[in-house]
Design a protein around this motif. Structure first.
Motif, mmCIF file in Angstrom:
data_model
loop_
_atom_site.group_PDB
_atom_site.id
_atom_site.type_symbol
_atom_site.label_atom_id
_atom_site.label_comp_id
_atom_site.label_asym_id
_atom_site.label_seq_id
_atom_site.Cartn_x
_atom_site.Cartn_y
_atom_site.Cartn_z
ATOM 1 N N VAL A 111 0.841 -1.204 0.000
ATOM 2 C CA VAL A 111 0.000 0.000 0.000
ATOM 3 C C VAL A 111 0.869 1.244 0.000
ATOM 4 O O VAL A 111 0.673 2.168 -0.797
ATOM 5 C CB VAL A 111 -0.958 -0.019 1.204
ATOM 6 N N SER A 112 1.864 1.286 0.892
ATOM 7 C CA SER A 112 2.703 2.482 0.994
ATOM 8 C C SER A 112 3.513 2.703 -0.273
ATOM 9 O O SER A 112 3.617 3.825 -0.767
ATOM 10 C CB SER A 112 3.667 2.357 2.169
ATOM 11 N N GLY A 113 4.083 1.615 -0.791
ATOM 12 C CA GLY A 113 4.893 1.737 -2.001
ATOM 13 C C GLY A 113 4.058 2.256 -3.158
ATOM 14 O O GLY A 113 4.445 3.194 -3.859
ATOM 15 N N ALA A 114 2.855 1.674 -3.328
ATOM 16 C CA ALA A 114 1.983 2.102 -4.419
ATOM 17 C C ALA A 114 1.585 3.558 -4.220
ATOM 18 O O ALA A 114 1.577 4.356 -5.166
ATOM 19 C CB ALA A 114 0.747 1.210 -4.487
ATOM 20 N N ALA A 115 1.284 3.922 -2.967
ATOM 21 C CA ALA A 115 0.860 5.299 -2.708
ATOM 22 C C ALA A 115 1.989 6.271 -3.011
ATOM 23 O O ALA A 115 1.758 7.339 -3.586
ATOM 24 C CB ALA A 115 0.409 5.451 -1.261
ATOM 25 N N ALA A 116 3.217 5.901 -2.639
ATOM 26 C CA ALA A 116 4.342 6.810 -2.871
ATOM 27 C C ALA A 116 4.561 7.014 -4.360
ATOM 28 O O ALA A 116 4.745 8.145 -4.830
ATOM 29 C CB ALA A 116 5.607 6.252 -2.213
ATOM 30 N N VAL A 117 4.510 5.916 -5.132
ATOM 31 C CA VAL A 117 4.716 6.040 -6.575
ATOM 32 C C VAL A 117 3.572 6.832 -7.201
ATOM 33 O O VAL A 117 3.784 7.708 -8.056
ATOM 34 C CB VAL A 117 4.858 4.643 -7.207
ATOM 35 N N GLY A 118 2.357 6.556 -6.736
ATOM 36 C CA GLY A 118 1.199 7.286 -7.258
ATOM 37 C C GLY A 118 1.302 8.770 -6.964
ATOM 38 O O GLY A 118 1.029 9.607 -7.824
ATOM 39 N N LEU A 119 1.721 9.081 -5.753
ATOM 40 C CA LEU A 119 1.872 10.490 -5.361
ATOM 41 C C LEU A 119 2.867 11.191 -6.285
ATOM 42 O O LEU A 119 2.633 12.300 -6.754
ATOM 43 C CB LEU A 119 2.359 10.555 -3.918
ATOM 44 N N GLY A 248 8.673 4.410 0.076
ATOM 45 C CA GLY A 248 7.322 4.011 0.458
ATOM 46 C C GLY A 248 7.296 2.633 1.078
ATOM 47 O O GLY A 248 6.639 2.405 2.102
ATOM 48 N N VAL A 249 8.034 1.697 0.465
ATOM 49 C CA VAL A 249 8.047 0.324 0.973
ATOM 50 C C VAL A 249 8.599 0.295 2.398
ATOM 51 O O VAL A 249 8.032 -0.357 3.290
ATOM 52 C CB VAL A 249 8.875 -0.564 0.026
ATOM 53 N N LEU A 250 9.672 1.037 2.636
ATOM 54 C CA LEU A 250 10.232 1.057 3.989
ATOM 55 C C LEU A 250 9.271 1.714 4.975
ATOM 56 O O LEU A 250 9.150 1.278 6.129
ATOM 57 C CB LEU A 250 11.574 1.784 3.999
ATOM 58 N N ALA A 251 8.565 2.755 4.523
ATOM 59 C CA ALA A 251 7.577 3.383 5.409
ATOM 60 C C ALA A 251 6.481 2.384 5.756
ATOM 61 O O ALA A 251 5.993 2.332 6.898
ATOM 62 C CB ALA A 251 6.987 4.624 4.749
ATOM 63 N N GLY A 252 6.088 1.560 4.773
ATOM 64 C CA GLY A 252 5.066 0.547 5.031
ATOM 65 C C GLY A 252 5.536 -0.473 6.046
ATOM 66 O O GLY A 252 4.768 -0.905 6.925
#
Lengths: 345, 458
Positions: A111-119, A248-252
């Motif tokens: 979720v975080s990785g996708a959100a970061a890339v989307g952002l 993002g992945v690390l934040a997740g």
């Protein structure tokens, strides 16, 4: 007026803060272990700030919301796996628990990785194409951060009624904090072990990824000199996407660890303070410097934990900010300096 | 490219000084009368329009102060709310009965004019705090300065929260002084007390005005005074130094501008104006607590400056109006209502989406290389969000659910993102002018050839 001011100042020094040196000495090891486990979480989030800053010279203010989405991501993941938020502890075997933790972490990371890339795609890419100034990026990031928070706050409960909203989520407790062994008077719980082990593994993997792989070399090249890197055949867009993805992945992953440590922390505004602190950690170690982010995170966690016993629990956040300001006064580029581009394998 | 703003600007710049006054003073009077006779669509049905305008004046003052720091000197300050808090707490600590620093019961701090006396004090204390924060930090640049100021803003709030013995902690300070004038039978606590709801039917405008309107008038006076001072500073050597530092600090330093000194000036002046606004807030609300001074507000202030157009004084005032007015306007709009309202909202939404698509297509046609995917994704996401947000409107549910005011930050965030993509200079971008003797040169230059006496003919 002067006399009242002096009276006030005396009351201030006398009543509000008592320096509890003894407490710090007595509880030194417990505070250290606790501080390290907070620090590990800050460090993982700080990597996201530092990578993006190193490559784009941009403070990704919305990174705290990426982390918050990770909190919800792992929560939804656990719900999809069949857990219901009852507030009770699920006691299973150690193998099953670790499997579920790993699955939840993967959900959070996705979720975080996708959100970061989307952002990056929606908010930053259009600006980058127009060569906007840093302030414009910052305002966009603030806007994005409002949008993500409010979507979780108001829109998410309309789609999934038990999710989001004003109150914190009822926790899904996979692990009950139990003492495993003692170390210098500090009780080491299973949660502490999970957090520190997971953070160390992730930090090593990230370090290897940046320093040993082809992608990592691309990231370092763009950080060092974007134009030359482009001439040498490095795709800048891909590097930027990858940078956001890793952050993002690390934040997740950090989100799962945070949820273990603070089960009641899953709330729409939960990323904000943690984000500021992780950013402080990144600056503390030297923003743009991967090892700096890790060091800064750990130091900030420790300083905060000692400080809260020394000055009192309510001063915890103040300590973090004062440390940040002091370090910047003395060494404006952070402890290790800005050097993602100069980092050598 | 000549828009409405440019046309207005050149018209205004072309007027002579007396003509500017002749236009300006009636405009100011008209603005002052606005809360008494709110135009039907502009009115805020959910809350007192006078109160909204008072809040607007307060934010305008903040925006002018922050504009000096961000817009003029180019120093990114994310902790401006800290100065606002210092100003508010100065008044609060001096005059609130909850404060241990105010133990002069019956003394001057409980007099009728205590608030007025605290106003310059608040500005002075805040200016000092600006000096204290600026001296060590202004050697940092850009993002580092931003994060240190952010930390400062948060430290101020946490201090207010934690120094319970002095600031009363999260309970806050109540009973803060306000101007106690105009007591009468209907208004036992004077015209500025929140008990003054105004007499809507009265023909006398001073009876008609409620407390909010009176505070708006005080705020306007402060705004105009600040504008005069700041405007003169901008046109002076100080202002030119600020612009030089903003454009290129190193070059300015090389050319002999003592950058640090002028940066400190900007910081201190900006802080003092922010403190003034905080004092205004404390007096109007008569109650302050730490939650009113969180970082979100700092971001809002910065947004007012950026939306309006950094560096443009009148622009940032418009920005402040947008920031204050929109949430208050939305507050009174129910997301759920009668079926008719639902249909109107639906039609409006559809029209908005169509307009967006038309605008986007026209924009994309003029680009050399249209960036299709990113914008389409952004547009799709925002449309979906809007539809989901409005889904209770679309379904025409029974009344009783949220007002659109709940979604104010959502709309706000979307607005910011869209604005930054399409108009990063803000709505009213500043134009660089010849600063020295600007008006005379401007008037001479803009006159058409042939009918004037400058140049060789003379």
């Amino acid at each position: 007026m002067t006399s009242t001011a002096i009276v006030g100042a005396v009351q201030l020094a006398d009543g509000s803060i008592d320096f509890n040196y003894q407490g710090v000495i007595d509880d030194f090891w417990r505070l250290t272990v606790d501080g390290l486990s907070y620090g590990a979480i800050y460090a993982l989030v700080a990597v996201g700030y530092t990578l993006v800053y190193g490559v784009l010279r941009l403070i990704n203010f919305a990174h705290s919301e990426i982390f918050m989405l990770g909190l919800f991501g792992q929560y939804v993941g656990l719900m999809l796996l069949g857990f219901s938020p009852s507030g009770d502890v699920y006691s299973q075997g150690i193998i099953l628990t670790i499997t579920y933790l790993a699955l939840a972490m993967i959900f959070g990371m996705a979720v975080s990785g996708a959100a970061a890339v989307g952002l990056e795609r929606v908010a930053y890419r259009p600006l980058r194409r127009r060569g906007a100034k840093p302030l414009i990026f910052l305002i966009t990031a603030i806007g994005a951060s409002f949008v993500i928070q409010e979507i979780v706050h108001f829109v998410l409960p309309k789609i999934w009624p038990s999710l989001g909203g004003t109150n914190a989520q009822k926790p899904i407790m996979l692990v009950e904090p139990t003492k495993q062994f003692s170390f210098g008077g500090a009780d080491i719980t299973n949660i502490t072990i999970v957090i520190i082990v997971a953070a160390v593994i992730l930090a090593i993997v990230t370090e290897l990824l940046i320093n040993q792989t082809k992608f990592g070399r691309g990231i370092r090249a763009v950080a060092q000199d974007p134009d030359t890197a482009t001439l040498m055949g490095v795709s800048r867009e891909r590097v930027i996407m990858l940078t956001f993805l890793i952050g993002g992945v690390l934040a997740g992953a950090a989100a799962l660890l945070y949820a273990l440590k603070i089960p009641n922390g899953i709330i729409y505004s939960g990323g904000f303070i943690l984000g500021i602190k992780a950013f402080s950690a990144a600056v503390l170690g030297g923003i743009g410097n991967l090892r700096g982010a890790l060091l800064g995170g750990l130091l900030l966690g420790l300083a905060e934990n000692y400080g809260q016993i020394l000055f009192g629990t309510e001063w915890r956040d103040v300590v973090a900010f004062v440390v940040l300001v002091l370090v910047l006064m003395i060494r404006p580029t952070g402890i290790l300096g800005e050097s993602l581009g100069k980092a050598r394998a | 490219m000549h828009g409405v703003g440019d046309a207005l600007r050149s018209w205004w710049g072309g007027l002579s000084r007396p003509a500017q006054w002749a236009v300006g003073i009636p405009a100011i009077i008209a603005l002052a009368l606005l809360p008494l006779f709110p135009p039907p669509f502009l009115d805020t049905p959910g809350t007192s329009f006078g109160g909204v305008m008072a809040q607007f004046a307060m934010y305008a003052l903040l925006a002018i102060g922050l504009n000096v720091v961000v817009g003029q000197a180019g120093l990114l300050d994310l902790g401006y709310v800290g100065f606002y808090a210092v100003g508010a707490y100065t008044v609060g600590l001096l005059t609130s009965p909850n404060s241990p620093w105010n133990q002069t019961d019956g003394g001057w701090l409980s007099e009728d004019w205590a608030w007025l006396a605290c106003l310059p004090l608040a500005a002075a204390v805040t200016a000092m705090s600006g000096l204290v924060l600026g001296t060590p930090t202004l050697r940092l640049r850009g993002d580092y300065l931003a994060i240190v100021t952010l930390g400062f803003g948060e430290i101020v709030r946490l201090l207010a929260d934690n120094l319970g013995d002095v600031t009363n902690g999260s309970l806050g300070l109540s009973g803060i002084a306000y101007p106690q004038v105009g007591e009468s039978a209907e208004r036992p606590n004077g015209i500025f007390s929140s008990g003054n709801v105004g007499d809507a039917d009265s023909a006398n405008i001073f009876d008609k005005a409620n407390a909010g309107t009176w505070w708006f008038w005080i705020g306007m006076v402060l705004v105009i005074l600040t504008l005069l001072i700041v405007g003169n500073l901008e046109r002076s050597r100080v202002g030119r130094a600020w612009v030089a530092i903003r454009e290129d600090e190193d070059a300015a330093e090389v050319m002999g501008v003592p950058a640090f000194k002028f940066k400190l000036w900007a910081f201190t002046i900006g802080a003092a104006v922010g403190g003034l606004s905080g004092a205004l807030y404390a007096g109007q609300v008569q109650f302050i607590n730490p939650t009113g001074f969180n970082i979100i507000n700092s971001m809002l202030f910065l947004c007012a400056v950026v939306i309006g157009g950094q560096g443009n004084k009148l622009g940032v005032i418009v920005g402040a109006f947008i920031i204050v007015y929109l949430p208050n306007r939305l507050l009174s709009v129910q997301a759920v209502g009668q079926t008719a309202v639902g249909w109107i909202s639906l039609a409006f939404t559809v029209a908005l989406v169509v307009a967006l698509i038309v605008v986007w297509r026209r924009w994309a046609r003029n680009q050399e290389r249209p960036i299709k995917f990113g914008y389409l994704a952004a547009a799709a996401v925002s449309v979906i969000v809007m539809l989901v947000v409005l889904n209770n409107v679309l379904r025409f549910q029974a009344p009783g659910a949220q007002s659109l005011g709940d979604y104010k930050y959502l709309f706000f965030g979307i607005t910011l993102m869209v604005l930054m993509i399409f108009k990063p200079q803000g709505l009213f971008p500043v134009r660089q002018k010849l600063l020295a003797y600007g008006r005379q040169v401007y008037q001479a230059v803009r006159k058409p050839f042939g009918d004037e006496t400058i140049g060789a003919n003379r």
